[in-house]
Design an enzyme around this catalytic site. Structure first.
Site, short mmCIF file in Angstrom:
data_model
loop_
_atom_site.label_atom_id
_atom_site.label_comp_id
_atom_site.label_asym_id
_atom_site.label_seq_id
_atom_site.Cartn_x
_atom_site.Cartn_y
_atom_site.Cartn_z
CG ASP A 58 3.24 -8.14 1.93
OD1 ASP A 58 3.09 -6.99 2.38
OD2 ASP A 58 2.92 -9.16 2.57
CD GLU B 240 -9.56 -5.21 1.53
OE1 GLU B 240 -8.65 -5.26 0.68
OE2 GLU B 240 -10.77 -5.34 1.23
CG ASN B 241 -3.26 -1.50 1.58
OD1 ASN B 241 -2.85 -1.73 0.45
ND2 ASN B 241 -3.04 -2.35 2.59
C1 IPE Z 1 -1.57 -6.57 -0.02
O1 IPE Z 1 -0.64 -6.48 1.00
C2 IPE Z 1 -1.81 -5.22 -0.64
C3 IPE Z 1 -0.71 -4.65 -1.43
C4 IPE Z 1 0.44 -5.23 -1.66
C5 IPE Z 1 -0.96 -3.35 -1.97
P1 IPE Z 1 -1.06 -6.26 2.52
O2 IPE Z 1 0.19 -6.15 3.30
O3 IPE Z 1 -2.02 -5.12 2.63
O4 IPE Z 1 -1.85 -7.61 2.86
P2 IPE Z 1 -2.15 -8.29 4.26
O5 IPE Z 1 -2.81 -7.24 5.11
O6 IPE Z 1 -0.85 -8.72 4.84
O7 IPE Z 1 -3.02 -9.45 3.95
C1 IPE Z 2 3.46 -3.62 0.85
O1 IPE Z 2 4.26 -3.59 1.97
C2 IPE Z 2 3.04 -2.25 0.39
C3 IPE Z 2 1.62 -1.96 0.57
C4 IPE Z 2 0.73 -2.78 1.09
C5 IPE Z 2 1.17 -0.65 0.15
P1 IPE Z 2 3.63 -3.53 3.42
O2 IPE Z 2 3.47 -2.09 3.81
O3 IPE Z 2 2.40 -4.35 3.52
O4 IPE Z 2 4.80 -4.16 4.27
P2 IPE Z 2 4.66 -5.18 5.48
O5 IPE Z 2 3.81 -6.31 5.00
O6 IPE Z 2 4.01 -4.44 6.60
O7 IPE Z 2 6.05 -5.59 5.78
MG MG Z 3 2.04 -6.27 3.99
#
Ligand code: IPE
Ligand code: IPE
Ligand code: MG
Length: 236
Positions: A13, A60-61
């Protein structure tokens, strides 16, 4: 190292925040994060882990802007192709976990080829969680159980923890020992819900694009100090 985890999972993350802090678009953070994947995977194999599971895209992404989602899948495809040499050199077998049939076909193709190419590698398994959700995984396992009961292959009395575990995406994976989350958040975000029951948890403030070999060593050292009891009184 005395008590090395067999199986480590990482919620990678903080890519977006890493980029925003530098005045860059979020996708630059994802690109930098791919460098961490390479370095940490190689190091994990060198340290002797049996499996490293990386959360790359959650169920959820898909809620993110289309442009970012598209970039993430293109980056994954590129990673799956460009890392082949590195995976072979380091004896790493690549597998994936998640609803793979629902990811873009151009990623499925690259994944299938890399999987085949690396299938006989034995040093370490790298599992990419792609379109993965912990609840979805349990639902999918429950559906398989129900189907087996319906066709008479299994009785209701045979439905137990082992029967459900055998129908998860990666039933042969070693038990999960350690979950790491980067970028300072203290939540599970629907990752490996079944497997987490007795895993040790470790969160670090470092955003994923800055997480490298020494950061992995630090969480492994932290893990080595943990006393695992599994509900009993026996020390590990
Ligand atoms: C979890 O991170 C998913 C991945 C690292 C792929 P997110 O950034 O999507 O999680 P939330 O939304 O902060 O809980
Ligand atoms: C994790 O980094 C990668 C994925 C979830 C694919 P984020 O994209 O969630 O980065 P933040 O949490 O917005 O900083
Ligand atoms: Mg994130």
């Amino acid at each position: 190292m005395s008590s090395l985890p067999r199986h480590v999972a990482i919620i990678m993350d903080g890519n977006g925040r890493w980029a925003e802090a530098r005045g860059l678009p979020r996708i630059k953070g994802h690109r930098a994060g791919a460098e961490s994947v390479r370095a940490v995977t190689r190091h994990a194999a060198r340290r002797g882990l049996e499996q490293l599971t990386l959360f790359a895209f959650s169920t959820e992404n898909w809620k993110r802007p289309r442009r970012e989602v598209g970039y993430l899948w293109r980056l994954l495809r590129r990673y799956l192709i460009e890392e082949r040499g590195e995976l072979m050199e380091n004896g790493i077998r690549l597998i994936a976990s998640g609803r793979i049939a629902e990811i873009p076909p151009f990623v499925q193709d690259a994944l299938a080829e890399t999987r085949q190419l690396t299938a006989a590698n034995r040093k370490m398994t790298l599992c990419l969680a792609l379109n993965y959700g912990g609840r979805t995984e349990i639902v999918d396992a429950a559906r398989r159980l129900a189907a087996d009961v319906a066709r008479g292959a299994l009785t209701l009395e045979q439905v137990d923890e082992a029967a459900l575990a055998a129908r998860l995406y990666q039933p042969e994976a070693p038990p999960l020992d350690l979950l790491v989350r980067t970028a300072g958040e203290h939540r599970v975000s629907n990752f490996l819900l079944w497997q987490l029951s007795y895993a040790e948890l470790c969160t670090v403030d470092t955003p994923w694009p800055d997480f490298r070999e020494e950061d992995l060593d630090a969480v492994l050292a932290d893990f080595a100090t943990r006393e695992r009891r599994f509900g009993g009184l026996v020390r590990k």
